[in-house]
Design a protein around this motif. Sequence first.
Motif, PDB file in Angstrom:
ATOM      1  N   SER A   1       0.661  -1.276   0.156  1.00 51.50           N
ATOM      2  CA  SER A   1       0.257   0.020   0.137  1.00 51.50           C
ATOM      3  C   SER A   1       1.298   1.818  -0.004  1.00 51.50           C
ATOM      4  O   SER A   1       1.897   0.741   0.480  1.00 51.50           O
ATOM      5  CB  SER A   1      -1.173  -0.558   1.106  1.00 51.50           C
ATOM      6  OG  SER A   1      -2.066   1.178   1.400  1.00 51.50           O
ATOM      7  N   TRP A   2      -0.021   2.552  -0.466  1.00 47.12           N
ATOM      8  CA  TRP A   2       1.188   3.410  -0.334  1.00 47.12           C
ATOM      9  C   TRP A   2      -0.267   4.487   0.433  1.00 47.12           C
ATOM     10  O   TRP A   2      -1.362   4.018   0.000  1.00 47.12           O
ATOM     11  CB  TRP A   2       1.491   4.143  -1.766  1.00 47.12           C
ATOM     12  CG  TRP A   2       2.235   3.925  -2.112  1.00 47.12           C
ATOM     13  CD1 TRP A   2       2.331   3.295  -3.463  1.00 47.12           C
ATOM     14  CD2 TRP A   2       3.670   4.393  -2.068  1.00 47.12           C
ATOM     15  NE1 TRP A   2       3.625   2.422  -3.891  1.00 47.12           N
ATOM     16  CE2 TRP A   2       4.831   3.074  -3.014  1.00 47.12           C
ATOM     17  CE3 TRP A   2       4.382   4.926  -1.025  1.00 47.12           C
ATOM     18  CZ2 TRP A   2       5.798   3.528  -3.134  1.00 47.12           C
ATOM     19  CZ3 TRP A   2       5.910   5.150  -1.506  1.00 47.12           C
ATOM     20  CH2 TRP A   2       6.964   4.977  -2.338  1.00 47.12           C
TER      21      TRP A   2
ATOM     22  N   ARG B   1      -3.193   8.870   4.649  1.00 42.76           N
ATOM     23  CA  ARG B   1      -4.472   8.685   3.391  1.00 42.76           C
ATOM     24  C   ARG B   1      -3.663   7.861   2.180  1.00 42.76           C
ATOM     25  O   ARG B   1      -2.501   8.596   2.218  1.00 42.76           O
ATOM     26  CB  ARG B   1      -5.180  10.203   2.973  1.00 42.76           C
ATOM     27  CG  ARG B   1      -5.875  11.033   3.821  1.00 42.76           C
ATOM     28  CD  ARG B   1      -6.187  12.515   3.267  1.00 42.76           C
ATOM     29  NE  ARG B   1      -4.692  13.085   2.810  1.00 42.76           N
ATOM     30  CZ  ARG B   1      -4.751  13.744   2.139  1.00 42.76           C
ATOM     31  NH1 ARG B   1      -5.964  14.023   1.438  1.00 42.76           N
ATOM     32  NH2 ARG B   1      -4.081  14.720   1.978  1.00 42.76           N
ATOM     33  N   GLN B   2      -4.844   6.830   2.228  1.00 36.87           N
ATOM     34  CA  GLN B   2      -4.197   5.856   1.286  1.00 36.87           C
ATOM     35  C   GLN B   2      -4.365   6.355  -0.525  1.00 36.87           C
ATOM     36  O   GLN B   2      -5.577   6.758  -0.475  1.00 36.87           O
ATOM     37  CB  GLN B   2      -4.975   4.700   1.360  1.00 36.87           C
ATOM     38  CG  GLN B   2      -4.693   3.459   0.964  1.00 36.87           C
ATOM     39  CD  GLN B   2      -4.875   1.849   1.108  1.00 36.87           C
ATOM     40  OE1 GLN B   2      -6.184   1.707   1.574  1.00 36.87           O
ATOM     41  NE2 GLN B   2      -4.334   0.917   1.598  1.00 36.87           N
ATOM     42  N   ILE B   3      -3.328   6.119  -0.706  1.00 38.92           N
ATOM     43  CA  ILE B   3      -2.816   6.019  -2.025  1.00 38.92           C
ATOM     44  C   ILE B   3      -3.774   5.603  -3.695  1.00 38.92           C
ATOM     45  O   ILE B   3      -4.951   4.960  -4.120  1.00 38.92           O
ATOM     46  CB  ILE B   3      -2.002   6.822  -2.697  1.00 38.92           C
ATOM     47  CG1 ILE B   3      -1.400   8.056  -1.780  1.00 38.92           C
ATOM     48  CG2 ILE B   3      -1.846   7.444  -4.355  1.00 38.92           C
ATOM     49  CD1 ILE B   3      -0.152   8.342  -2.110  1.00 38.92           C
ATOM     50  N   TYR B   4      -3.164   4.026  -2.976  1.00 35.95           N
ATOM     51  CA  TYR B   4      -3.297   3.283  -3.736  1.00 35.95           C
ATOM     52  C   TYR B   4      -2.769   1.850  -3.083  1.00 35.95           C
ATOM     53  O   TYR B   4      -2.016   1.872  -2.259  1.00 35.95           O
ATOM     54  CB  TYR B   4      -2.414   2.876  -5.071  1.00 35.95           C
ATOM     55  CG  TYR B   4      -2.882   3.399  -6.542  1.00 35.95           C
ATOM     56  CD1 TYR B   4      -3.082   4.610  -6.861  1.00 35.95           C
ATOM     57  CD2 TYR B   4      -3.764   2.457  -7.161  1.00 35.95           C
ATOM     58  CE1 TYR B   4      -3.856   4.897  -8.131  1.00 35.95           C
ATOM     59  CE2 TYR B   4      -4.840   3.075  -7.899  1.00 35.95           C
ATOM     60  CZ  TYR B   4      -4.644   4.138  -8.567  1.00 35.95           C
ATOM     61  OH  TYR B   4      -5.137   5.020  -9.605  1.00 35.95           O
ATOM     62  N   TYR B   5      -3.250   0.725  -3.280  1.00 40.28           N
ATOM     63  CA  TYR B   5      -3.291  -0.808  -2.149  1.00 40.28           C
ATOM     64  C   TYR B   5      -2.973  -1.605  -3.166  1.00 40.28           C
ATOM     65  O   TYR B   5      -3.892  -1.386  -4.536  1.00 40.28           O
ATOM     66  CB  TYR B   5      -4.244  -0.539  -1.304  1.00 40.28           C
ATOM     67  CG  TYR B   5      -4.949  -1.326  -1.415  1.00 40.28           C
ATOM     68  CD1 TYR B   5      -6.153  -0.063  -1.656  1.00 40.28           C
ATOM     69  CD2 TYR B   5      -5.725  -2.166  -1.706  1.00 40.28           C
ATOM     70  CE1 TYR B   5      -7.672   0.015  -1.890  1.00 40.28           C
ATOM     71  CE2 TYR B   5      -7.054  -3.016  -1.875  1.00 40.28           C
ATOM     72  CZ  TYR B   5      -8.301  -1.762  -1.954  1.00 40.28           C
ATOM     73  OH  TYR B   5      -9.264  -2.095  -1.905  1.00 40.28           O
ATOM     74  N   SER B   6      -2.120  -2.982  -2.840  1.00 39.79           N
ATOM     75  CA  SER B   6      -2.049  -4.012  -4.490  1.00 39.79           C
ATOM     76  C   SER B   6      -2.270  -5.366  -3.210  1.00 39.79           C
ATOM     77  O   SER B   6      -1.806  -5.710  -1.895  1.00 39.79           O
ATOM     78  CB  SER B   6      -1.048  -4.172  -4.839  1.00 39.79           C
ATOM     79  OG  SER B   6      -0.425  -5.597  -5.522  1.00 39.79           O
ATOM     80  N   MET B   7      -3.595  -6.218  -3.532  1.00 42.90           N
ATOM     81  CA  MET B   7      -4.086  -7.170  -2.457  1.00 42.90           C
ATOM     82  C   MET B   7      -2.659  -8.265  -3.089  1.00 42.90           C
ATOM     83  O   MET B   7      -2.282  -9.710  -2.126  1.00 42.90           O
ATOM     84  CB  MET B   7      -5.024  -7.999  -3.135  1.00 42.90           C
ATOM     85  CG  MET B   7      -6.040  -7.372  -2.600  1.00 42.90           C
ATOM     86  SD  MET B   7      -5.837  -6.763  -0.635  1.00 42.90           S
ATOM     87  CE  MET B   7      -7.014  -8.416  -0.240  1.00 42.90           C
TER      88      MET B   7
END
Lengths: 116, 113
Positions: free
Chosen positions: B33-34, B44-50
């Motif tokens: 996650s960024w 605050r979350q920008i993008y995430y990847s599962m």
Amino acid sequence: SQQGEEDPQALSIQEGENATMNCSYKTSINNLQWYRQNSGRGLVHLILIRSNEREKHSGRLRVTLDTSKKSSSLLITASRAADTASYFCATDASFGRGSTLGRLYFGRGTQLTVWP
Amino acid sequence: EAQVTQNPRYLITVTGKKLTVTCSQNMNHEYMSWYRQDPGLGLRQIYYSMNVEVTDKGDVPEGYKVSRKEKRNFPLILESPSPNQTSLYFCASRYSGEGQPQHFGDGTRLSIL
């Protein structure tokens, strides 16, 4: 917003005193986590409490969770100057179907200063 | 040593000049996650990847891109940086599943002039 809110924003105490920080949130959760951030560094995980737990201890840390009030508190006992940092709560929110793909929602933090 | 490594740690650049902030983790974590951290606004979350090839938008994705071609790497791309993207950025990773703690990098301080 699902973001947790810490209270107070800033806390200043003497070494040896206890420090209590509170976190309130709005939605139902799977778990709530507390993190610490030293100045200029990344966040470090401190402790996690699940929604079916009411209290948890780890060393000098004690966390409580009241899901009926949607609030949590972090108590640091016998504080030390090295505990000076920002403390964040983070909620792993549930919309009634379990974790929302594992996203954490962070509050704005409590800045704790412990004076020698 | 288990860690999340971000590079660069500091960057001053100008509006419109594409930049990439790299993030690498050595813990075989599925989830990355960024976040951006701004005074008074928290993280605050920008993008995430599962997982590999699976990415999704967080709360503030505008102006950012990510990719997850390998499990260990999750770069953050600013195609045309603007001054409002001046911030402190954190990459984080964790194992998938409920209740896993996130591990954070030490941050990248970006200044867009």
